[in-house]
Design a protein around this motif. Structure first.
Motif, short mmCIF file in Angstrom:
data_model
loop_
_atom_site.label_atom_id
_atom_site.label_comp_id
_atom_site.label_asym_id
_atom_site.label_seq_id
_atom_site.Cartn_x
_atom_site.Cartn_y
_atom_site.Cartn_z
N ARG A 56 12.26 62.60 68.40
CA ARG A 56 12.96 62.04 69.58
C ARG A 56 12.65 60.87 69.92
N PHE A 57 11.56 60.51 69.94
CA PHE A 57 10.86 59.44 70.57
C PHE A 57 10.43 58.32 69.26
N ASP A 58 11.41 58.39 68.23
CA ASP A 58 11.01 57.75 66.93
C ASP A 58 10.91 56.26 67.31
N LYS A 59 10.29 55.55 66.55
CA LYS A 59 10.26 53.98 67.13
C LYS A 59 11.59 53.34 66.76
N LYS A 60 12.22 53.69 65.83
CA LYS A 60 13.62 53.02 65.46
C LYS A 60 14.57 53.12 66.51
N ASP A 61 14.40 54.10 67.59
CA ASP A 61 15.16 54.19 68.66
C ASP A 61 14.96 53.36 69.85
N ARG A 62 13.94 52.76 69.83
CA ARG A 62 13.58 52.00 70.84
C ARG A 62 14.36 50.85 71.17
N GLY A 63 14.80 50.19 70.19
CA GLY A 63 15.57 48.91 70.23
C GLY A 63 16.90 49.28 70.94
N ALA A 64 17.44 50.43 70.36
CA ALA A 64 18.81 51.17 70.97
C ALA A 64 18.66 51.39 72.51
N THR A 65 17.69 51.77 72.98
CA THR A 65 17.29 52.30 74.22
C THR A 65 17.39 50.94 75.14
N ALA A 66 16.36 49.83 74.58
CA ALA A 66 16.33 48.87 75.36
C ALA A 66 17.79 48.19 75.54
N VAL A 67 18.51 48.08 74.69
CA VAL A 67 19.85 47.64 74.65
C VAL A 67 20.93 48.40 75.46
N GLU A 68 20.79 49.55 75.53
CA GLU A 68 21.21 50.58 76.71
C GLU A 68 21.05 50.25 77.93
N GLY A 119 19.77 47.43 78.93
CA GLY A 119 20.14 46.04 79.22
C GLY A 119 21.64 46.15 79.75
N LEU A 120 22.44 46.93 79.00
CA LEU A 120 24.10 46.99 79.40
C LEU A 120 23.79 47.42 80.64
N LEU A 121 23.34 48.53 80.97
CA LEU A 121 23.13 49.21 82.40
C LEU A 121 23.05 48.32 83.44
N VAL A 122 22.03 47.49 83.31
CA VAL A 122 21.51 46.45 84.09
C VAL A 122 22.52 45.29 84.56
#
Length: 70
Positions: free
Chosen positions: A15-27, A29-32
């Motif tokens: 669930r918390f794989d390192k490859k998902d961290r970039g996508a989460t940061a982008v999401e 960023g879009l919300l902000v």
């Protein structure tokens, strides 16, 4: 018990794989960015009305207190 802990560990690591961290940061960023756009639009649309309302309140408070507003 070991099988349960192993299954939970596998789920969490997947669930918390390192490859998902970039996508989460982008999401995030879009919300902000979206929240900022909404705030700017609200200030532009309601700014003058709020200014008038607060000016009226200030005027009412100062005249009720016996202070003359210059």
């Amino acid at each position: 018990m070991y099988a349960f802990l192993s299954a939970v560990s596998a789920f969490v690591s997947d669930r918390f794989d390192k490859k998902d961290r970039g996508a989460t940061a982008v999401e995030y960023g879009l919300l902000v960015g979206l929240i900022a756009v909404v705030i700017i639009a609200a200030v532009i649309l309601l700014g003058e009305q709020l200014n008038v309302m607060f000016t009226d309140i200030t005027g009412a408070l100062t005249t009720d207190a016996g202070v003359v507003v210059p």
